[in-house]
Motif scaffolding. Structure first.
Motif, mmCIF file in Angstrom:
data_model
loop_
_atom_site.group_PDB
_atom_site.id
_atom_site.type_symbol
_atom_site.label_atom_id
_atom_site.label_comp_id
_atom_site.label_asym_id
_atom_site.label_seq_id
_atom_site.Cartn_x
_atom_site.Cartn_y
_atom_site.Cartn_z
ATOM 1 N N GLU A 176 2.461 1.743 -3.374
ATOM 2 C CA GLU A 176 1.516 2.330 -4.340
ATOM 3 C C GLU A 176 1.278 3.809 -4.057
ATOM 4 O OE1 GLU A 176 -1.798 -0.318 -4.315
ATOM 5 O OE2 GLU A 176 -0.665 -1.833 -5.446
ATOM 6 N N HIS A 177 1.270 4.167 -2.763
ATOM 7 C CA HIS A 177 1.134 5.591 -2.384
ATOM 8 C C HIS A 177 2.296 6.396 -2.969
ATOM 9 C CE1 HIS A 177 0.943 9.216 0.070
ATOM 10 N NE2 HIS A 177 2.131 8.936 0.585
ATOM 11 N N ARG A 203 0.835 -1.223 0.000
ATOM 12 C CA ARG A 203 0.000 0.000 0.000
ATOM 13 C C ARG A 203 0.860 1.259 0.000
ATOM 14 N NH1 ARG A 203 -3.775 0.469 4.606
ATOM 15 N NH2 ARG A 203 -3.757 2.641 3.951
ATOM 16 N N ARG A 204 1.902 1.244 0.803
ATOM 17 C CA ARG A 204 2.772 2.438 0.866
ATOM 18 C C ARG A 204 3.559 2.607 -0.424
ATOM 19 N NH1 ARG A 204 4.458 1.782 7.068
ATOM 20 N NH2 ARG A 204 2.684 2.904 7.941
ATOM 21 N N GLY A 263 -4.798 7.761 -4.264
ATOM 22 C CA GLY A 263 -5.084 6.754 -3.237
ATOM 23 C C GLY A 263 -5.634 7.335 -1.947
#
Ligand SMILES: [Fe+2]
Ligand SMILES: [Fe+2]
Length: 219
Positions: A36-37, A33-34, A150
Motif C-alpha cells: 500500500e505504501h 502495508r508496504r 500513509g
C-alpha cells in the motif's frame, strides 16, 4: 521472488500494461502495508510530477518500483549487493545494509527489464539516501516516499502544504531535513553521505535566496 524470473525484457516500460504487471509482482514481493505504501508513493509522485512539470508516467513508475527490494532482510540485501556486483560504501554494507535496498532494486530491475528508462532506474537507486545533484525526477520520488498519505509523522503536514507552493529543490531540502531530524530524534544512524548532501543543498538554497534579494535590490 516474482517478477525478475519472467522473460524480463519489455516493449514499453511506460505502458499501462507494464505498470499493472509490476503491481502484481509487488503484491507478491511485499507485505500488505508496504504494498500500500508503494501505491501511495506512486500516486504522490505522479501528483508532484504534475505540479513541477516532471514526466508523470516516469514518476509514477519510479514511485511504484522504488521499494522493489524492501522485502529482503539485512543478510538478503548483502547477498543481493554481492550477486549484482554493486560497488557500495563498505560502512553502509556492514552497518546499515537496509539503506542499500534502493541501489539493489535499481540494478536488479535494470537487469530484468532493460527497457526501463535510465532516469527511472536512477531515481529508484537514490530514493534511500538522496544524492548531490539530484534530478527533478529523483527529487519527486524521494519526496513522495516521505510524504505519501500513509506516512504519519509529526510535522509532515507542514511539508505537504509546501508541495507545489515552493520550488522543488526547496521541497526536497525541507523533506530531507525532516527525515534527517527524525532519524536523530529516534536515535537512528545516519547515512555518511547525508552531511555532504545537506551542506550542498543548503548552500544552493542560500544562493537562491541571495539572488532573489539581489533582484529585488536592483528593481
Ligand atoms: Fe525505500
Ligand atoms: Fe518507500
Amino acid at each position: 521472488m516474482s517478477g525478475e524470473d519472467e522473460a524480463g525484457c519489455c516493449a514499453d516500460a511506460l505502458s499501462d500494461a507494464f505498470l499493472e504487471a509490476r503491481e502484481r509482482d509487488l503484491r507478491e514481493r511485499l507485505g500488505r502495508r508496504r504494498y500500500e505504501h508503494t501505491l501511495g508513493v506512486a500516486g504522490t509522485a505522479a501528483r508532484l510530477a504534475r505540479a513541477y512539470g516532471v514526466d508523470e508516467r516516469k514518476a509514477r513508475l519510479a514511485g511504484l518500483l522504488h521499494d522493489w527490494d524492501k522485502g529482503y532482510d539485512d543478510a538478503g540485501i548483502r547477498a543481493r549487493v554481492e550477486e549484482l556486483g554493486l560497488a557500495v560504501d563498505p560502512y553502509v554494507f556492514e552497518e546499515m545494509p537496509w539503506l542499500l535496498h534502493g541501489p539493489t532494486a535499481a540494478a536488479a530491475l535494470a537487469r530484468a527489464f532493460p527497457c526501463l528508462p535510465r532516469d527511472v532506474v536512477q531515481a529508484i537507486a537514490r530514493h534511500t539516501a538522496g544524492a548531490v545533484g539530484m534530478t527533478d525526477l529523483d527529487m519527486v520520488v524521494y519526496v513522495a516516499d516521505a510524504l505519501e498519505p500513509g506516512r504519519d509523522y509529526a510535522g509532515l503536514d507542514e511539508i505537504r502544504a509546501l508541495a507545489g507552493q515552493v520550488p522543488l529543490e526547496e521541497l526536497y531540502l525541507a523533506t530531507f531535513r525532516h527525515v534527517f531530524l527524525n532519524l536523530v530524534e529516534r536515535r537512528k544512524r545516519i547515512h555518511p553521505q547525508s552531511i555532504e548532501i545537506w551542506n550542498y543543498y543548503l548552500a544552493r538554497s542560500h544562493d537562491a535566496a541571495d539572488e532573489r534579494k539581489g533582484r529585488k535590490g536592483t528593481a
